[in-house]
Structure formats: structure tokens, C-alpha cells
Scaffold this motif. Structure first.
Motif, PDB file in Angstrom:
ATOM      1  N   ALA A 156       0.834  -1.204   0.000  1.00 24.44           N
ATOM      2  CA  ALA A 156       0.000   0.000   0.000  1.00 24.44           C
ATOM      3  C   ALA A 156       0.869   1.254   0.000  1.00 24.44           C
ATOM      4  N   GLU A 215       2.374   1.676  -3.415  1.00 24.52           N
ATOM      5  CA  GLU A 215       1.363   2.154  -4.355  1.00 24.52           C
ATOM      6  C   GLU A 215       1.113   3.658  -4.160  1.00 24.52           C
ATOM      7  N   ASP A 226       1.643   6.752  -6.715  1.00 25.26           N
ATOM      8  CA  ASP A 226       0.613   7.741  -7.027  1.00 25.26           C
ATOM      9  C   ASP A 226       1.164   9.165  -6.926  1.00 25.26           C
ATOM     10  N   ARG A 264       3.456   2.005  -8.776  1.00 25.62           N
ATOM     11  CA  ARG A 264       2.050   1.862  -8.414  1.00 25.62           C
ATOM     12  C   ARG A 264       1.596   0.423  -8.670  1.00 25.62           C
ATOM     13  N   ALA A 282       0.406  -2.511  -5.940  1.00 26.19           N
ATOM     14  CA  ALA A 282      -0.881  -3.207  -6.034  1.00 26.19           C
ATOM     15  C   ALA A 282      -0.665  -4.717  -6.102  1.00 26.19           C
ATOM     16  N   SER A 283       0.333  -5.126  -6.849  1.00 26.79           N
ATOM     17  CA  SER A 283       0.649  -6.551  -6.964  1.00 26.79           C
ATOM     18  C   SER A 283       1.094  -7.127  -5.619  1.00 26.79           C
ATOM     19  N   GLN A 285       0.291  -6.066  -2.665  1.00 24.13           N
ATOM     20  CA  GLN A 285      -0.886  -6.172  -1.801  1.00 24.13           C
ATOM     21  C   GLN A 285      -1.711  -7.401  -2.168  1.00 24.13           C
TER      22      GLN A 285
END
Length: 64
Positions: free
Chosen positions: A17, A20, A24, A32, A36-37, A39
Motif C-alpha cells: 500500500a 502504491e 501515485d 504503483r 498493487a501486486s 498487496q
């Protein structure tokens, strides 16, 4: 699932997180996506461990 495994998965999820969010803020699509991957991987590990625990409980119930 042991407390240690839960903690490791949670730390992995939080690190993803954070990665990511940094992606951002810096408009870095690669970072980013990696966040996400990461997480998603942590959530999958946690779900797998939960399923393993549930299967073990069912097995124990039938062995009684």
C-alpha cells in the motif's frame, strides 16, 4: 494460521500500500503497479492460510 504468518502478511500488505501511494504521488506507474501486486500477493497468501486452517478444522471435526 499462526500469529507470525498473519503479521508477515499484514506487513507485506502495508508495504504494498505504501509503495502504491508513493507511485501515485510521483506518477510512477511501475511503482504503483508493483505496490498493487504486492498487496494482492499478501491477500492471496492470507486467504490460502485461512483455507488451510478451515480444512484442518473440518478434518479434526471428522476425526472425533
Amino acid at each position: 494460521m499462526s500469529f507470525t504468518e498473519k503479521a508477515k502478511n499484514k506487513v507485506e500488505q502495508m508495504a504494498g500500500a505504501a509503495r502504491e501511494r508513493v507511485g501515485d504521488m510521483t506518477d510512477n506507474e511501475s511503482m504503483r503497479g508493483e505496490g498493487a501486486s504486492q498487496q494482492g500477493d499478501a491477500r492471496a497468501k492470507q486467504a490460502g492460510q485461512s483455507m488451510k486452517d478451515a480444512g484442518s478444522k473440518i478434518k479434526d471435526a471428522f476425526n472425533k
